[in-house]
Design a protein around this motif. Structure first.
Motif, PDB file in Angstrom:
ATOM      1  N   ASP A  51      35.598  43.157  42.878  1.00 52.08           N
ATOM      2  CA  ASP A  51      34.759  44.004  43.717  1.00 52.08           C
ATOM      3  C   ASP A  51      33.461  43.255  44.015  1.00 52.08           C
ATOM      4  N   LEU A  52      32.925  43.409  45.216  1.00 46.44           N
ATOM      5  CA  LEU A  52      31.694  42.697  45.578  1.00 46.44           C
ATOM      6  C   LEU A  52      30.432  43.430  45.129  1.00 46.44           C
ATOM      7  N   MET A  53      30.493  44.755  45.026  1.00 50.54           N
ATOM      8  CA  MET A  53      29.319  45.547  44.669  1.00 50.54           C
ATOM      9  C   MET A  53      29.429  45.950  43.197  1.00 50.54           C
ATOM     10  N   LYS A  71      38.825  27.334  39.088  1.00 46.97           N
ATOM     11  CA  LYS A  71      39.204  27.100  40.476  1.00 46.97           C
ATOM     12  C   LYS A  71      40.690  27.292  40.751  1.00 46.97           C
ATOM     13  N   ASP A  72      41.522  27.289  39.697  1.00 45.48           N
ATOM     14  CA  ASP A  72      42.963  27.431  39.905  1.00 45.48           C
ATOM     15  C   ASP A  72      43.422  28.893  39.891  1.00 45.48           C
ATOM     16  N   ILE A  73      42.519  29.822  39.599  1.00 49.02           N
ATOM     17  CA  ILE A  73      42.891  31.240  39.581  1.00 49.02           C
ATOM     18  C   ILE A  73      42.573  31.839  40.949  1.00 49.02           C
ATOM     19  N   PRO A  74      43.566  32.345  41.665  1.00 48.02           N
ATOM     20  CA  PRO A  74      43.293  32.958  42.970  1.00 48.02           C
ATOM     21  C   PRO A  74      42.472  34.233  42.833  1.00 48.02           C
ATOM     22  N   VAL A  75      41.650  34.510  43.852  1.00 43.96           N
ATOM     23  CA  VAL A  75      40.763  35.670  43.843  1.00 43.96           C
ATOM     24  C   VAL A  75      40.960  36.481  45.119  1.00 43.96           C
ATOM     25  N   ILE A  76      41.201  37.778  44.957  1.00 42.45           N
ATOM     26  CA  ILE A  76      41.243  38.708  46.091  1.00 42.45           C
ATOM     27  C   ILE A  76      40.024  39.610  45.993  1.00 42.45           C
ATOM     28  N   LEU A  77      39.232  39.662  47.054  1.00 44.21           N
ATOM     29  CA  LEU A  77      38.033  40.487  47.070  1.00 44.21           C
ATOM     30  C   LEU A  77      38.367  41.920  47.458  1.00 44.21           C
ATOM     31  N   LEU A  78      37.746  42.875  46.760  1.00 43.47           N
ATOM     32  CA  LEU A  78      37.866  44.292  47.085  1.00 43.47           C
ATOM     33  C   LEU A  78      36.467  44.808  47.385  1.00 43.47           C
ATOM     34  N   THR A  79      36.270  45.411  48.541  1.00 46.24           N
ATOM     35  CA  THR A  79      34.926  45.837  48.896  1.00 46.24           C
ATOM     36  C   THR A  79      34.938  46.969  49.908  1.00 46.24           C
ATOM     37  N   ALA A  80      33.879  47.763  49.875  1.00 46.05           N
ATOM     38  CA  ALA A  80      33.718  48.821  50.863  1.00 46.05           C
ATOM     39  C   ALA A  80      33.134  48.282  52.151  1.00 46.05           C
ATOM     40  N   LYS A  81      32.653  47.056  52.123  1.00 44.49           N
ATOM     41  CA  LYS A  81      32.059  46.454  53.306  1.00 44.49           C
ATOM     42  C   LYS A  81      33.142  45.937  54.237  1.00 44.49           C
ATOM     43  N   LYS A  87      33.278  39.032  55.218  1.00 43.81           N
ATOM     44  CA  LYS A  87      34.608  38.448  55.062  1.00 43.81           C
ATOM     45  C   LYS A  87      34.550  36.928  55.178  1.00 43.81           C
ATOM     46  N   ILE A  88      33.822  36.457  56.190  1.00 43.36           N
ATOM     47  CA  ILE A  88      33.719  35.013  56.406  1.00 43.36           C
ATOM     48  C   ILE A  88      33.062  34.342  55.213  1.00 43.36           C
ATOM     49  N   ALA A  95      37.449  32.614  48.420  1.00 43.27           N
ATOM     50  CA  ALA A  95      38.361  33.743  48.204  1.00 43.27           C
ATOM     51  C   ALA A  95      39.712  33.452  48.843  1.00 43.27           C
ATOM     52  N   ASP A  96      40.764  33.974  48.231  1.00 47.11           N
ATOM     53  CA  ASP A  96      42.113  33.774  48.760  1.00 47.11           C
ATOM     54  C   ASP A  96      42.555  34.909  49.663  1.00 47.11           C
ATOM     55  N   ASP A  97      41.919  36.055  49.530  1.00 48.88           N
ATOM     56  CA  ASP A  97      42.226  37.181  50.400  1.00 48.88           C
ATOM     57  C   ASP A  97      41.094  38.188  50.278  1.00 48.88           C
ATOM     58  N   TYR A  98      41.129  39.212  51.143  1.00 44.64           N
ATOM     59  CA  TYR A  98      40.031  40.168  51.258  1.00 44.64           C
ATOM     60  C   TYR A  98      40.634  41.500  51.678  1.00 44.64           C
ATOM     61  N   LEU A  99      40.308  42.552  50.932  1.00 44.19           N
ATOM     62  CA  LEU A  99      40.849  43.870  51.246  1.00 44.19           C
ATOM     63  C   LEU A  99      39.706  44.884  51.246  1.00 44.19           C
ATOM     64  N   THR A 100      39.623  45.670  52.331  1.00 49.69           N
ATOM     65  CA  THR A 100      38.533  46.628  52.493  1.00 49.69           C
ATOM     66  C   THR A 100      38.953  48.007  51.983  1.00 49.69           C
ATOM     67  N   LYS A 101      38.080  48.629  51.199  1.00 54.62           N
ATOM     68  CA  LYS A 101      38.316  49.989  50.724  1.00 54.62           C
ATOM     69  C   LYS A 101      38.050  50.983  51.860  1.00 54.62           C
ATOM     70  N   PRO A 102      38.783  52.091  51.905  1.00 56.49           N
ATOM     71  CA  PRO A 102      39.954  52.421  51.071  1.00 56.49           C
ATOM     72  C   PRO A 102      41.183  51.648  51.540  1.00 56.49           C
TER      73      PRO A 102
END
Length: 224
Positions: A51-53, A71-81, A87-88, A95-102
């Motif tokens: 989560d970003l916040m 650096k070898d562990i992938p990271v997916i961001l979860l955020t309300a933004k 995202k950029i 980051a390896d991916d980005y998902l916006t809540k909800p």
């Protein structure tokens, strides 16, 4: 698959834990960055949902540290933004991916599996795989880029973009194709992330006589 979830919202924690366990994952929940770092130092994880916040630090700051120490562990961001700039920035920081809540947990599961497939695919590449294009030398195993024997520092996405272009010198790639190849899935939305990566790489290559040329109406290519 062991997942570390760094998220401070109790309801989302419970939703993710139950949903991911049903899918066969083994999630560990941390409510703060300090808790997450403690888990990382004591256990091995296959992927991080971040989560970003967060209450003790920005998720962006943690992402910077993760790309240096884990650096070898992938990271997916979860955020309300949902702002494109966030995202950029997330992708620029590795980051390896980005998902916006909800979000739908089914979509999250699909993205986790897509990221892990890409990681497994990369891990099967020959360990000695290197490319030489003129005075550019790029090493996939060491994750190094050298131009005229000078080491050029790159982010994860910059490296992947250069690898693709060096494998296909003078071939024109559309922005959409670069997004698909470098980010590893079909990315719907603006293509500004590619333009920003190209501009940064241009500054790094320009002193050595290499150009990431714009082919109007088509995309980009690597030229000497």
């Amino acid at each position: 698959m062991n997942l570390l979830i760094i998220e401070d919202d109790a309801s989302i924690q419970m939703l993710l834990k139950l949903s991911l366990e049903v899918e066969g994952f083994h999630p560990t929940i941390s409510g703060t960055i300090s808790e997450g770092l403690a888990e990382l130092s004591s256990r091995t994880f296959d992927l991080i949902l971040l989560d970003l916040m967060l209450p003790d630090q920005s998720g962006f700051e943690l992402l910077k540290s993760l790309r240096q120490s884990y650096k070898d562990i992938p990271v997916i961001l979860l955020t309300a933004k949902n702002e494109m700039n966030d995202k950029i920035l997330g992708f620029q920081l590795g980051a390896d991916d980005y998902l916006t809540k909800p979000f739908e947990t089914r979509e999250l599961v699909m993205r986790i599996r897509a990221v892990m497939r890409r990681m497994r695919s990369e891990s099967t590449l020959p360990t000695s795989e290197t490319l030489q294009v003129g005075v550019i030398e790029i090493d996939r195993e060491k994750r190094t880029l050298r131009v005229a024997d000078q080491l050029i520092k790159t982010t994860s996405k910059e490296f992947e973009l250069m690898w693709l272009l060096c494998k296909n010198p003078k071939k024109v790639f559309s922005r959409e194709h670069l997004l698909d190849q470098v980010w590893g899935y079909e990315y719907y939305g603006q293509t500004r992330a590619v333009d920003m990566l190209i501009n940064r790489l241009r500054e790094k290559l320009k002193p050595h006589g290499y150009v990431l040329a714009t082919v109007h109406g088509m995309g980009y290519k690597l030229e000497v």
